[in-house]
Design a protein around this motif. Structure first.
Motif, PDB file in Angstrom:
ATOM      1  N   GLU A 196     -15.204   9.356  15.499  1.00 61.20           N
ATOM      2  CA  GLU A 196     -15.703   7.968  15.544  1.00 61.20           C
ATOM      3  C   GLU A 196     -15.487   7.397  16.940  1.00 61.20           C
ATOM      4  O   GLU A 196     -14.454   7.648  17.554  1.00 61.20           O
ATOM      5  N   ARG A 211      -6.347   8.326   2.074  1.00 66.42           N
ATOM      6  CA  ARG A 211      -5.529   9.451   2.537  1.00 66.42           C
ATOM      7  C   ARG A 211      -5.966  10.771   1.916  1.00 66.42           C
ATOM      8  O   ARG A 211      -5.532  11.839   2.343  1.00 66.42           O
ATOM      9  N   SER A 260      -6.300   1.005   5.818  1.00 68.95           N
ATOM     10  CA  SER A 260      -6.812   1.166   4.452  1.00 68.95           C
ATOM     11  C   SER A 260      -7.664   2.430   4.300  1.00 68.95           C
ATOM     12  O   SER A 260      -8.357   2.600   3.303  1.00 68.95           O
ATOM     13  N   TYR A 261      -7.643   3.304   5.287  1.00 72.70           N
ATOM     14  CA  TYR A 261      -8.468   4.528   5.198  1.00 72.70           C
ATOM     15  C   TYR A 261      -7.889   5.444   4.112  1.00 72.70           C
ATOM     16  O   TYR A 261      -6.678   5.696   4.076  1.00 72.70           O
ATOM     17  N   LYS A 267     -10.274  13.832   8.008  1.00 75.51           N
ATOM     18  CA  LYS A 267      -9.360  13.216   8.968  1.00 75.51           C
ATOM     19  C   LYS A 267     -10.203  12.602  10.089  1.00 75.51           C
ATOM     20  O   LYS A 267     -11.389  12.919  10.223  1.00 75.51           O
ATOM     21  N   ILE A 268      -9.561  11.771  10.886  1.00 70.33           N
ATOM     22  CA  ILE A 268     -10.312  11.045  11.909  1.00 70.33           C
ATOM     23  C   ILE A 268      -9.952  11.541  13.309  1.00 70.33           C
ATOM     24  O   ILE A 268      -8.796  11.785  13.625  1.00 70.33           O
ATOM     25  N   ARG A 288     -11.235  12.429   2.008  1.00 71.67           N
ATOM     26  CA  ARG A 288     -12.092  12.051   3.144  1.00 71.67           C
ATOM     27  C   ARG A 288     -11.640  12.840   4.372  1.00 71.67           C
ATOM     28  O   ARG A 288     -10.486  13.248   4.473  1.00 71.67           O
ATOM     29  N   ASN A 328      -1.296   4.906  11.878  1.00 69.92           N
ATOM     30  CA  ASN A 328      -2.108   5.731  10.970  1.00 69.92           C
ATOM     31  C   ASN A 328      -2.285   7.151  11.500  1.00 69.92           C
ATOM     32  O   ASN A 328      -3.274   7.816  11.207  1.00 69.92           O
ATOM     33  N   GLN A 347      -7.836  -1.276  11.216  1.00 61.60           N
ATOM     34  CA  GLN A 347      -8.937  -0.726  10.421  1.00 61.60           C
ATOM     35  C   GLN A 347      -8.585   0.570   9.690  1.00 61.60           C
ATOM     36  O   GLN A 347      -9.152   0.847   8.646  1.00 61.60           O
ATOM     37  N   TYR A 348      -7.652   1.352  10.229  1.00 57.48           N
ATOM     38  CA  TYR A 348      -7.329   2.600   9.533  1.00 57.48           C
ATOM     39  C   TYR A 348      -6.187   2.437   8.527  1.00 57.48           C
ATOM     40  O   TYR A 348      -5.845   3.396   7.842  1.00 57.48           O
TER      41      TYR A 348
END
Ligand code: AHR
Length: 665
Positions: free
Chosen positions: A421, A442, A439-440, A447-448, A445, A480, A436-437
């Motif tokens: 991203e 765990r 509430s991503y 990983k970022i 989904r 995060n 923002q992360y």
């Protein structure tokens, strides 16, 4: 009577507080003030996750003269005469030769044009030749050995050529050397130029000239000053030193838009970037200028090796910036095959086709590879990414189940291991999104990977306002860092020699590290990242906060629609702990214009030692910045801190970023 603003009250309260932390259990210095003192809570008994060991890395591409005229040590601009069809851009003539780009005498198929210099009028008194201005100058330093080389052939020419480093006005020759015996057939000539006690300067040119008549053809005219670790086709040591101080864990390359190219013919075609440098044709970068590809795939990998970074290899995914794209299915198969071969070039043993090729290119040992990224920013232009990604993903996983595959846009056909991203935002937007992360999800989904991010305030390099936005954002990434596996700022580099005009060195403003031909510097954002990456634990501690001051912010309109004002926090923080030593790293960003007394409460920890360390980056104004002329205007300082405990108050300066190292016992 006019009411005092909260900022004024905070300032008054914090001025009344002590510079060092108050004694354990003592009332906060400004607890009696009208504005309640901010409280940061750390629950050291609650670990919310592990900090990704690869959190901080670098993203790089050819933009703003990042490699050509930047990290790549080549000092000659347009060394292959391919940068501009029809004329030898960035070259001047000495004397009165007739010079022309000549396709009838190519060095090889890659460098298929040469510079023909008709020097029939040359004599001792009237030398004839060519001069290169470099990338906005050629750096000359005292007691330095330069390696000059060029390919040449000649007709009716018997005398030596002379190569020289000369002041631009011709008034001084800093170093020169003869090159005799220019043959009728193409050959490479190499010579050393050694300066003695000359002044350091960049207003210089590189010359090659004849003093006897004849005709000479040139190709691949090259000049290197000493490079990092003395590598032959290597990097600028000062820029490498700046990078090393960031302790980067990975390098995402080769882009960015540079991977994609404006058109398919201008993509990063990796096979054209390996092998002897004189066999690389080069290509135009989407940022509007020529790349020789002297810094090609192998050099990217060696760069990783030099700085102990793992490669994050971005492979061309059949999509270019002008919208050309390859349909998933048989049409895409050659691009998928090329990616597999590229992976083999990186990781294959010498018994594989492309591993053997890498060995022949000078690096027998395979490189470690864990991450492969498919394309770049495919979310905003292509509707077929899902299908293209699936085809790459399946082929890569089938051959290399050990690899983690990164998607550059959300996809539904496969679950990528990691999603890349990108965020380019204002200071306020970065701060507003610092949570923002939190509430991503765990599970379930990807990983970022925040593969590109920057607070875009300040040009050419970010100012303190940007550094504050960056640091606020980074507290969110660290909090995060169980799900945000990697993060890299972009763009990394800018040549600051010419910021505007037709031959400008900057295409994109707000770049982390600036340089000219001679020196380089880190922006305040750079120093913030050095602090964040070097002072980082490996486990994330639970945190909470009370009484955080806010300011009112008007978010920009979206598609003409005004958005309601928001209350923006002015203090950001996170805490990580080093498992082995027990040290807690508390990062606190005070983006307000007032020094703030802040109360820190730590629960669930063994005893906090009274002595600790603080590293502080602060500025008198958010507009303050570093420049090529004043490169260390804003740099972090380190200080000892006394009187720490599980319950202390410390004053955090206005516009500051602080990392407190708290020792536990
Ligand atoms: O970092 C500059 C550009 O921003 C990158 O090339 C691209 O990926 C993004 O749009």
């Amino acid at each position: 009577m006019k009411a005092l603003s909260p900022v004024f009250l905070l300032l008054a309260a914090s001025l009344a507080s002590a510079q060092t932390p108050s004694a354990p259990g003592a009332a906060p210095a400004n607890s009696a003030a009208a504005v309640p003192i901010p409280v940061l809570q750390i629950d050291a008994g609650k670990v919310t996750g592990d900090v990704s060991p690869t959190l901080y890395g670098l993203m790089t591409e050819e933009i703003n003269y990042s490699y050509e005229g930047g990290l790549y040590g080549e000092l000659i601009r347009n060394r292959s005469f391919l940068a501009s069809p029809g004329w030898p851009a960035f070259w001047d003539v000495i004397g009165h030769p007739t010079v022309a780009l000549d396709r009838s005498q190519p060095l090889n198929a890659a460098l298929n044009v040469s510079l023909k210099v008709d020097a029939r009028t040359a004599s001792d008194k009237t030398p004839v030749g060519i001069a290169n201005r470099g990338f906005w100058g050629i750096p000359v330093r005292p007691d330095t050995t330069y390696r000059a080389s060029f390919f040449a052939r000649s007709e009716d020419f018997h005398g030596p050529l002379t190569v020289a480093l000369v002041r631009t006005d011709g008034g001084k020759v800093w170093a020169s050397a003869p090159v005799p015996g220019i043959s009728a057939a193409w050959r490479q000539y190499t010579v050393e130029l050694r300066t003695d006690q000359v002044p350091t300067s960049k207003d210089n040119v590189f010359e090659i000239y004849a003093t006897t008549p004849g005709t000479i053809w040139f190709q691949q005219v090259s000049l290197f000053a000493p490079t990092f670790a003395g590598q032959a086709n290597g990097f600028r040591p000062d820029i490498m030193a700046l990078l090393a101080a960031m302790h980067p864990k990975f390098l995402r390359f080769p882009g960015g838009n540079y991977l994609e190219g404006n058109a398919r013919a201008e993509r990063f075609d990796w096979k054209q970037t390996v092998g002897a440098v004189e066999t690389r044709p080069g290509h135009k970068s989407p940022w509007g200028y020529w790349s020789t590809d002297g810094l090609g795939l192998l050099e990217f990998l060696e760069w990783c090796e030099d700085l102990h970074m793992q490669p994050v290899l971005a492979v061309f995914a059949g999509y270019t910036l002008n919208g050309e794209h390859t349909t998933p299915g048989p049409e895409l198969a050659p691009d998928v095959q090329s990616a597999l071969e590229e992976i083999e070039y990186v990781t294959g043993g010498p018994d594989t086709t492309w591993g053997a090729r890498r060995a022949r290119d000078g690096h027998p040992a395979p490189f470690p590879l864990r991450y492969v990224e498919v394309g770049n920013e495919d979310y905003n232009r292509s509707s077929e990414y899902d299908g293209r990604f699936a085809q790459f993903y399946d082929a890569i996983k089938a051959k290399h189940p050990e690899l983690q595959v990164i998607a550059t846009a959300p996809v539904t056909s496969r679950t990528p291991d990691v999603l890349d991203e990108h965020f380019y935002r204002s200071q306020e937007e970065m701060e507003a999104n610092a949570f923002q992360y939190d509430s991503y999800p765990r599970t379930g989904r990807p990983k970022i990977f925040v593969g590109e991010w920057a607070t875009r305030v300040g040009a050419p390099t970010p100012n303190m306002a940007a550094a504050l936005g960056d640091a606020a954002w980074l507290t969110g990434l660290e909090r995060n860092a169980d799900v945000v596996r990697m993060a890299s700022y972009a763009p990394l580099f800018v040549n600051v020699s010419r910021l505007s005009g037709s031959d400008r060195s900057m295409e994109w403003t707000t770049d982390l590290i600036g340089y000219d031909a001679l020196t380089s510097y880190g922006s305040p954002s750079y120093y913030a990242q050095v602090m964040f990456s070097s002072l980082l634990g490996d486990e994330i501690l639970a945190t909470g906060a009370e009484n955080i001051p806010t300011r009112t912010w008007q978010p920009p309109a979206v598609r003409g629609r005004t958005r309601p004002t928001e209350q923006l926090r002015q203090v950001f923080f996170d805490a990580t702990r080093d498992r082995r030593s027990g040290a807690i790293y508390l990062k606190v960003v005070n983006e307000s214009g007032a020094a703030l007394a802040i109360h820190v409460r730590i629960s669930g920890a063994p005893r906090i030692a009274p002595e600790g360390e603080a590293t502080v980056l602060q500025a008198a104004s958010p507009q303050d910045t570093n420049t090529i002329e004043d490169p260390r205007h804003i740099v972090p300082h380190r200080e000892s801190v006394h009187g720490l405990s599980a319950d202390f108050t410390r004053e955090f300066p206005a516009y500051s970023i602080t990392v407190l190292e708290l020792k536990t016992s």
